[in-house]
Design a protein around this motif. Sequence first.
Motif, PDB file in Angstrom:
ATOM      1  N   SER A  81       0.823  -1.212   0.000  1.00 24.70           N
ATOM      2  CA  SER A  81       0.000   0.000   0.000  1.00 24.70           C
ATOM      3  C   SER A  81       0.855   1.258   0.000  1.00 24.70           C
ATOM      4  O   SER A  81       0.518   2.259  -0.647  1.00 24.70           O
ATOM      5  CB  SER A  81      -0.925   0.003   1.228  1.00 24.70           C
ATOM      6  N   LYS A  82       1.974   1.232   0.705  1.00 27.12           N
ATOM      7  CA  LYS A  82       2.879   2.376   0.707  1.00 27.12           C
ATOM      8  C   LYS A  82       3.400   2.653  -0.705  1.00 27.12           C
ATOM      9  O   LYS A  82       3.471   3.801  -1.153  1.00 27.12           O
ATOM     10  CB  LYS A  82       4.045   2.112   1.669  1.00 27.12           C
ATOM     11  N   LYS A  83       3.719   1.585  -1.428  1.00 29.96           N
ATOM     12  CA  LYS A  83       4.207   1.746  -2.804  1.00 29.96           C
ATOM     13  C   LYS A  83       3.101   2.298  -3.699  1.00 29.96           C
ATOM     14  O   LYS A  83       3.354   3.133  -4.569  1.00 29.96           O
ATOM     15  CB  LYS A  83       4.711   0.409  -3.338  1.00 29.96           C
ATOM     16  N   ASP A  84       1.864   1.820  -3.491  1.00 27.26           N
ATOM     17  CA  ASP A  84       0.736   2.316  -4.294  1.00 27.26           C
ATOM     18  C   ASP A  84       0.547   3.822  -4.102  1.00 27.26           C
ATOM     19  O   ASP A  84       0.288   4.562  -5.061  1.00 27.26           O
ATOM     20  CB  ASP A  84      -0.547   1.589  -3.905  1.00 27.26           C
ATOM     21  N   VAL A  85       0.666   4.264  -2.852  1.00 28.62           N
ATOM     22  CA  VAL A  85       0.488   5.687  -2.545  1.00 28.62           C
ATOM     23  C   VAL A  85       1.583   6.517  -3.201  1.00 28.62           C
ATOM     24  O   VAL A  85       1.307   7.544  -3.847  1.00 28.62           O
ATOM     25  CB  VAL A  85       0.484   5.905  -1.014  1.00 28.62           C
ATOM     26  N   ALA A  86       2.836   6.070  -3.058  1.00 24.88           N
ATOM     27  CA  ALA A  86       3.956   6.815  -3.646  1.00 24.88           C
ATOM     28  C   ALA A  86       3.843   6.873  -5.162  1.00 24.88           C
ATOM     29  O   ALA A  86       4.047   7.928  -5.779  1.00 24.88           O
ATOM     30  CB  ALA A  86       5.273   6.166  -3.230  1.00 24.88           C
ATOM     31  N   THR A  87       3.486   5.756  -5.784  1.00 23.99           N
ATOM     32  CA  THR A  87       3.352   5.705  -7.246  1.00 23.99           C
ATOM     33  C   THR A  87       2.287   6.674  -7.734  1.00 23.99           C
ATOM     34  O   THR A  87       2.485   7.411  -8.709  1.00 23.99           O
ATOM     35  CB  THR A  87       2.981   4.276  -7.695  1.00 23.99           C
ATOM     36  N   THR A  88       1.162   6.716  -7.030  1.00 22.20           N
ATOM     37  CA  THR A  88       0.051   7.574  -7.440  1.00 22.20           C
ATOM     38  C   THR A  88       0.401   9.047  -7.312  1.00 22.20           C
ATOM     39  O   THR A  88       0.158   9.846  -8.229  1.00 22.20           O
ATOM     40  CB  THR A  88      -1.202   7.250  -6.609  1.00 22.20           C
ATOM     41  N   ILE A  89       0.978   9.444  -6.191  1.00 17.69           N
ATOM     42  CA  ILE A  89       1.310  10.860  -5.980  1.00 17.69           C
ATOM     43  C   ILE A  89       2.364  11.322  -6.972  1.00 17.69           C
ATOM     44  O   ILE A  89       2.271  12.424  -7.541  1.00 17.69           O
ATOM     45  CB  ILE A  89       1.764  11.089  -4.527  1.00 17.69           C
ATOM     46  N   ARG A  90       3.353  10.493  -7.234  1.00 12.09           N
ATOM     47  CA  ARG A  90       4.398  10.883  -8.186  1.00 12.09           C
ATOM     48  C   ARG A  90       3.839  11.015  -9.595  1.00 12.09           C
ATOM     49  O   ARG A  90       4.272  11.876 -10.369  1.00 12.09           O
ATOM     50  CB  ARG A  90       5.526   9.856  -8.162  1.00 12.09           C
ATOM     51  N   ALA A  91       2.877  10.171  -9.931  1.00 12.62           N
ATOM     52  CA  ALA A  91       2.338  10.178 -11.294  1.00 12.62           C
ATOM     53  C   ALA A  91       1.417  11.366 -11.549  1.00 12.62           C
ATOM     54  O   ALA A  91       1.471  11.984 -12.613  1.00 12.62           O
ATOM     55  CB  ALA A  91       1.600   8.870 -11.573  1.00 12.62           C
ATOM     56  N   VAL A  92       0.549  11.689 -10.575  1.00 13.43           N
ATOM     57  CA  VAL A  92      -0.484  12.716 -10.838  1.00 13.43           C
ATOM     58  C   VAL A  92      -0.119  14.086 -10.293  1.00 13.43           C
ATOM     59  O   VAL A  92      -0.816  15.071 -10.596  1.00 13.43           O
ATOM     60  CB  VAL A  92      -1.853  12.272 -10.283  1.00 13.43           C
ATOM     61  N   GLN A  93       0.956  14.191  -9.475  1.00 10.58           N
ATOM     62  CA  GLN A  93       1.410  15.486  -8.960  1.00 10.58           C
ATOM     63  C   GLN A  93       0.226  16.320  -8.445  1.00 10.58           C
ATOM     64  O   GLN A  93      -0.132  17.360  -8.999  1.00 10.58           O
ATOM     65  CB  GLN A  93       2.150  16.251 -10.052  1.00 10.58           C
ATOM     66  N   PRO A  94      -0.402  15.897  -7.342  1.00 12.44           N
ATOM     67  CA  PRO A  94      -1.679  16.485  -6.926  1.00 12.44           C
ATOM     68  C   PRO A  94      -1.562  17.896  -6.345  1.00 12.44           C
ATOM     69  O   PRO A  94      -0.494  18.330  -5.907  1.00 12.44           O
ATOM     70  CB  PRO A  94      -2.169  15.513  -5.854  1.00 12.44           C
ATOM     71  N   ASP A  95      -2.709  18.576  -6.349  1.00 12.59           N
ATOM     72  CA  ASP A  95      -2.827  19.855  -5.657  1.00 12.59           C
ATOM     73  C   ASP A  95      -3.084  19.642  -4.165  1.00 12.59           C
ATOM     74  O   ASP A  95      -2.692  20.468  -3.334  1.00 12.59           O
ATOM     75  CB  ASP A  95      -3.987  20.669  -6.247  1.00 12.59           C
ATOM     76  N   VAL A  96      -3.768  18.549  -3.830  1.00  6.97           N
ATOM     77  CA  VAL A  96      -4.121  18.240  -2.441  1.00  6.97           C
ATOM     78  C   VAL A  96      -3.992  16.740  -2.221  1.00  6.97           C
ATOM     79  O   VAL A  96      -4.349  15.944  -3.093  1.00  6.97           O
ATOM     80  CB  VAL A  96      -5.572  18.678  -2.110  1.00  6.97           C
ATOM     81  N   VAL A  97      -3.484  16.383  -1.056  1.00  9.21           N
ATOM     82  CA  VAL A  97      -3.498  14.989  -0.599  1.00  9.21           C
ATOM     83  C   VAL A  97      -4.334  14.936   0.677  1.00  9.21           C
ATOM     84  O   VAL A  97      -4.107  15.724   1.605  1.00  9.21           O
ATOM     85  CB  VAL A  97      -2.079  14.450  -0.323  1.00  9.21           C
ATOM     86  N   VAL A  98      -5.321  14.038   0.707  1.00  2.81           N
ATOM     87  CA  VAL A  98      -6.198  13.877   1.871  1.00  2.81           C
ATOM     88  C   VAL A  98      -6.016  12.473   2.421  1.00  2.81           C
ATOM     89  O   VAL A  98      -6.065  11.497   1.665  1.00  2.81           O
ATOM     90  CB  VAL A  98      -7.684  14.095   1.496  1.00  2.81           C
ATOM     91  N   VAL A  99      -5.808  12.351   3.737  1.00  8.49           N
ATOM     92  CA  VAL A  99      -5.609  11.032   4.347  1.00  8.49           C
ATOM     93  C   VAL A  99      -6.677  10.759   5.404  1.00  8.49           C
ATOM     94  O   VAL A  99      -7.276  11.682   5.963  1.00  8.49           O
ATOM     95  CB  VAL A  99      -4.208  10.902   4.991  1.00  8.49           C
ATOM     96  N   GLU A 100      -6.896   9.493   5.663  1.00  9.66           N
ATOM     97  CA  GLU A 100      -7.896   9.035   6.633  1.00  9.66           C
ATOM     98  C   GLU A 100      -7.346   9.138   8.059  1.00  9.66           C
ATOM     99  O   GLU A 100      -7.134   8.144   8.763  1.00  9.66           O
ATOM    100  CB  GLU A 100      -8.297   7.589   6.310  1.00  9.66           C
TER     101      GLU A 100
END
Length: 364
Positions: A81-100
């Motif tokens: 799951s940690k790898k999934d999160v890192a892969t997604t953020i690096r790919a889409v370069q978000p304006d906001v990250v929201v966590v639970e």
Amino acid sequence: MDQDNNSEDESVGASEDPSEEELPPCIPPGLSDGETMEMLWQLRSQHRQSSPELPETVTCLTAPDGSLLYLVGTAHFSDSSKKDVATTIRAVQPDVVVVELCQYRVSMLKMDENTLLREAKDINLDKVQQAIKQNGLMSGLMQILLLKVSAHITEQLGMAPGGEFREAFKEAGRVPFCKFHLGDRPIPVTFKRAIAALSLWQKARLAWGLCFLSDPISKEDVEKCKQKDLLEQTMSEMIGEFPALHQTIVAERDIYLTHTLRQATRCVEAPSNAQKVPAVVVGVVGMGHVPGIERNWEKQLNINEIMSVAPPSRFGWVLCTVIKGVMMGMLGYACYRAGGGLGRALLSLPAVQSLMETLRPPPA
């Protein structure tokens, strides 16, 4: 639109102003703040993939204004799951990250793995006292029992919980202009509503099940739970007969998380011309919350309904007072047997002082 409430998304750590951070090597020195911000904006746009290949645990949702939410469903005890999160953020370069997470659990973002592992395994008197003081007797004890479940998984796997949230926090800090929001309902509200939804007999049965949790858990079990969060699955197996508890711990938080994610998924201003452009948001939540967020995404939501906490009933207060009275009686007898000096020393302890304060009756 969601109805506004007093609990807005909370930003943590990640800076909105890239000029406060170390600039990438490709940014030449001597630029004005405006030029630097424009160059960083363009640099991020170049790195953002328009059609990214993302892990299968990612769901894409679209807001009415065209903003995109990439929802990463995770298992709270999973390296994958940690790898999934890192892969997604690096790919889409978000304006906001929201966590639970909520403000009561934000400390796990900045603690190292060894400290978290030690803290998760160590449920001591100080933690019990803090939980009771923060949430009340019954809700506080329920929180400790749920911490015991988490500690059991931690001990079985040798892995601290929340690694995907720490990964999200770290990766968000590397993306220019990225904000970091806490998206979960405050945990005291969740516990108080959960306790209020159960009868006395149900509370006793649930406490019994939590106290005697001992089934072994393997890392293979964790990865199987990419279809459903491990902690939620462990809880669901024990509380499946308590629909009201599932409603407050899972379904209501699905609604709250949907609300905060929709608040984050709004147009942002481009620094060059202040023009509003669709936002890109990454949400990091337990896999068990993903279906509920998808169901609620386009619904009208009233957050006020799930933020209220009913005052304790008179019967509940009498029961708690009896339990505390018994404890105080035992403490008094111990002080009597120990003698005057030692007795006064015992009564001066913070835990004892806190217990005595909770004996005060609720306001009429």
